[in-house]
Every structure is written in C-alpha cells, then in structure tokens.
Scaffold this motif. Structure first.
Motif, short mmCIF file in Angstrom:
data_model
loop_
_atom_site.label_atom_id
_atom_site.label_comp_id
_atom_site.label_asym_id
_atom_site.label_seq_id
_atom_site.Cartn_x
_atom_site.Cartn_y
_atom_site.Cartn_z
N THR A 38 -0.57 16.77 43.91
CA THR A 38 -1.35 17.38 42.81
C THR A 38 -0.68 17.15 41.47
O THR A 38 -1.33 17.20 40.42
CB THR A 38 -1.52 18.89 43.05
OG1 THR A 38 -0.22 19.48 43.23
CG2 THR A 38 -2.38 19.14 44.28
N ARG A 39 0.65 16.90 41.46
CA ARG A 39 1.37 16.78 40.19
C ARG A 39 2.03 15.43 39.96
O ARG A 39 2.50 15.16 38.86
CB ARG A 39 2.46 17.86 40.10
CG ARG A 39 1.90 19.27 40.06
CD ARG A 39 2.99 20.26 39.74
NE ARG A 39 2.48 21.61 39.56
CZ ARG A 39 3.22 22.64 39.20
NH1 ARG A 39 4.50 22.48 38.95
NH2 ARG A 39 2.68 23.85 39.08
N HIS A 40 2.09 14.60 40.98
CA HIS A 40 2.88 13.38 40.84
C HIS A 40 2.20 12.23 41.57
O HIS A 40 1.56 12.42 42.61
CB HIS A 40 4.29 13.60 41.39
CG HIS A 40 5.19 12.41 41.20
ND1 HIS A 40 5.62 11.98 39.96
CD2 HIS A 40 5.74 11.57 42.10
CE1 HIS A 40 6.40 10.94 40.11
NE2 HIS A 40 6.48 10.65 41.39
N LEU A 41 2.37 11.05 41.00
CA LEU A 41 1.87 9.82 41.60
C LEU A 41 2.99 8.79 41.57
O LEU A 41 3.65 8.61 40.54
CB LEU A 41 0.65 9.32 40.84
CG LEU A 41 -0.02 8.01 41.31
CD1 LEU A 41 -1.52 8.08 41.07
CD2 LEU A 41 0.57 6.81 40.56
N SER A 42 3.21 8.12 42.69
CA SER A 42 4.23 7.07 42.73
C SER A 42 3.74 5.93 43.60
O SER A 42 2.83 6.09 44.43
CB SER A 42 5.55 7.61 43.27
OG SER A 42 5.40 8.06 44.61
N LEU A 43 4.33 4.77 43.39
CA LEU A 43 3.96 3.58 44.15
C LEU A 43 4.73 3.50 45.45
O LEU A 43 5.94 3.78 45.49
CB LEU A 43 4.25 2.33 43.32
CG LEU A 43 3.40 2.12 42.06
CD1 LEU A 43 4.00 1.00 41.23
CD2 LEU A 43 1.96 1.81 42.42
N THR A 44 4.06 3.12 46.51
CA THR A 44 4.76 2.74 47.73
C THR A 44 5.34 1.34 47.53
O THR A 44 5.07 0.68 46.50
CB THR A 44 3.80 2.73 48.93
OG1 THR A 44 2.81 1.70 48.71
CG2 THR A 44 3.10 4.08 49.09
N ASP A 45 6.10 0.86 48.49
CA ASP A 45 6.62 -0.51 48.38
C ASP A 45 5.48 -1.52 48.29
O ASP A 45 5.52 -2.46 47.49
CB ASP A 45 7.52 -0.83 49.58
CG ASP A 45 8.84 -0.08 49.54
OD1 ASP A 45 9.20 0.43 48.46
OD2 ASP A 45 9.49 0.02 50.60
N SER A 46 4.45 -1.31 49.10
CA SER A 46 3.28 -2.21 49.05
C SER A 46 2.55 -2.07 47.73
O SER A 46 2.08 -3.05 47.15
CB SER A 46 2.33 -1.90 50.21
OG SER A 46 2.95 -2.15 51.45
N GLY A 47 2.47 -0.82 47.23
CA GLY A 47 1.82 -0.58 45.94
C GLY A 47 2.56 -1.25 44.81
O GLY A 47 1.95 -1.79 43.87
N SER A 48 3.90 -1.21 44.85
CA SER A 48 4.70 -1.85 43.81
C SER A 48 4.47 -3.36 43.81
O SER A 48 4.34 -3.98 42.75
CB SER A 48 6.18 -1.54 44.04
OG SER A 48 6.99 -2.14 43.05
N LEU A 49 4.42 -3.95 45.00
CA LEU A 49 4.17 -5.40 45.11
C LEU A 49 2.79 -5.74 44.58
O LEU A 49 2.62 -6.71 43.82
CB LEU A 49 4.30 -5.83 46.57
CG LEU A 49 4.00 -7.30 46.87
CD1 LEU A 49 4.96 -8.22 46.11
CD2 LEU A 49 4.09 -7.56 48.37
#
Length: 311
Positions: free
Chosen positions: A53-64
């Motif tokens: 609800t407060r944070h969004l981050s990239l997974t390793d696949s998302g970063s690629l």
C-alpha cells in the motif's frame, strides 16, 4: 495493448513510483493500470513489481524489463528525431542527480554550458545527498561519493577525493585545535543524516592503526551544503569531502585539522569510498545525449578542478 504501450506504461510506473500517479499521466484508472500490469506479468510468467500500500519496488525480472524498456524507448525517440529533422539532432530529457554541494558548484554550470550547445535536451537536475537505486529512480546519471557494487551498472571515477575535518579559524581560536581523533569528543561536531541515520561515528586510519570515534554532534542535517554553512559560521567541526570545501581553505574561510589521518563515515576508510563517481545504467545502445553529456562532464570537470590541482 501492444508491447510498445506496455513499455511506456511500465516506465511511467517506475518513474512515478506508483500505479495511480502513472495512470493519471497516461489517462488510465487505477483499476485499468492494475489489470494491465497483471496481464503483463501473466504474459511473461514472472512477477515484475513488488507492491504494497505504501511502497513499490522492482523484482530482478522487473529491473531487467525496465532497463530494456528505457533502451528501446530512447532508440525510438532518436529514430523519430532523425526522421523528422533529417539529422541526428540531440533531443530528449536528461535526468541527473548529484550531491548538493557538488551539484551547485560544478554540475549546474557544466550542465548549463552543455544545454547551450544542445538546446533540444531538456535537463532535470536533482540535488540530493542520498545514494539511491538508479534503476528504480528513472535517473539517467547518478553522481555520488563512494563505490557502486551493482554489476549491472557502470561506475566511473569522476574525481579522486578524500574526507577532511574542517572548522572556521574563529572556532579553532575559541575551542582549540584537536591533535588526535579522541580530542573530538570535547568539540562541537556537525554531523550528516543519511536516511535518518545519525553519522556520528567517524573512522580514522593512520600508518599504524585504525580507530573509530563516536562524537556527540551539536547539529545534524541531511544536507551537506548546510553542514558546510554551519562550519563557515563557526558552529563546529565538520567531516566533509575536500571537493565540497576546497575553495574555503584556499581563502582562509575554513581550516582542515587532523590532516595526518585518513577519515571516513564508514569503517573501510578506503580512498575509493571517498572518490566522486558517475553511475549510469549499462546499456548497449546508450542515447546520444547521455553519451555526449558524459564526455562533456568528464572533460569540463577536470578543467574546473585544474586551478586547485595545480596548487
């Protein structure tokens, strides 16, 4: 939706650090954004984003995927510019983040000179003393002190540097000059905040040994420029990069102390951890505006440092 639109959407999500804000930019509802991200993840069969609800981050696949999207979208933009103008004109956004002292003293005038030569480039200059995740920030270039350990990034040394302890001559006349690191416990010290962490353990190394001193600062700030200003006003002793303050000792506004010791905020006390570096995403096809600015930055930075290096 086509793959290109999905790339534009994903880059917008990372830039805005949220689906709702990206949706407003793209004219889509939060529900539509959520559905599109889910469809994208289902198509690839991997999770691209970690969402709370407060944070969004990239997974390793998302970063690629994000890095690939940036590369492809930049290539398309350059192709469009070439077709429209008939020449490979340099256009587009250039997003840079730098420490506040270095940003104002060096990067701002260098960037201004660059933009005068390439008026199709739109600069975004962010001044922040905190190291950030470049892949999630949407930045093209990060200028920072210290080493970058991510093998997916390119890190190049912009300038050698070192940490120095400094205070105004007036402060030292009133309170005395520390002769050994332990003397600092009896002085007014000025300390940085890093992500709410109080950097009040200062590390030293001389030819014989390492030592760490826990000071009791009188003032804290997360802004390196504020720390320098307090030191100039005579409020205490600051631990600063020599690049931030090198004009001050030359003009007798600040005096460096404990010069026989290597100093740092972390226990490594290595020279490389105090150097100024330029960090950017490793891209096979880097946009021309970024290549040109990097070349210009390295050239101009050394020119502006040369008066100090010759002293």
């Amino acid at each position: 939706m086509d793959k290109f639109s999905d790339m534009v959407m994903f880059v917008s999500i990372v830039k805005h650090q949220g689906l709702a804000a990206a949706g407003r930019e793209l004219g889509l509802s939060p529900a539509a954004m959520t559905a599109r991200v889910q469809a994208l993840e289902e198509r690839f069969g991997v999770k691209l984003l970690n969402r709370t609800t407060r944070h969004l981050s990239l997974t390793d696949s998302g970063s690629l995927y994000y890095k690939t999207c940036i590369e492809i979208l930049d290539t398309v933009t350059e192709a469009e510019n070439l077709i429209q103008s008939g020449t490979k004109e340099v256009k587009g956004a250039l997003k840079i983040i730098a420490p506040k002292d270095i940003g104002k003293q060096y990067i701002l005038p260098i960037l201004s000179d660059f933009i005068r030569q390439h008026q199709g480039v739109v600069p975004y200059l962010y001044l922040n003393d905190h190291v950030l995740n470049i892949a999630e920030s949407g930045m093209d270039i990060v200028i920072q002190y210290g080493e970058q350990m991510d093998s997916n990034l390119i890190s190049r040394k912009l300038s050698s540097s070192r940490r120095v302890l400094c205070a105004s001559p007036e402060y030292l006349r009133k309170h005395g000059t520390p002769l050994i690191p332990h003397d600092l416990v009896n002085h007014d010290c000025l300390a940085m905040l890093r992500s709410d962490e109080e950097l009040k353990t200062w590390h030293f190394q001389d030819p014989d040994k390492k030592s760490s001193i826990r000071v009791e600062p009188k003032r804290f700030s997360d802004d390196g420029e504020v720390i320098r200003r307090w030191a100039l006003e005579g409020a205490g002793i600051a631990l600063k990069s020599i690049l931030d303050i090198q004009d001050d000792p030359n003009n007798h506004r600040l005096t460096t102390v404990l010069n026989g010791y290597m100093k740092n905020f972390d226990s490594s006390t290595s020279v490389s951890s105090a150097n100024l570096n330029v960090v950017y995403l490793s891209r096979k096809y880097q946009p021309k505006r970024i290549k040109l600015f990097l070349d210009f930055l390295f050239q101009e930075f050394q020119v502006r440092l040369s008066p100090y290096q010759s002293q």
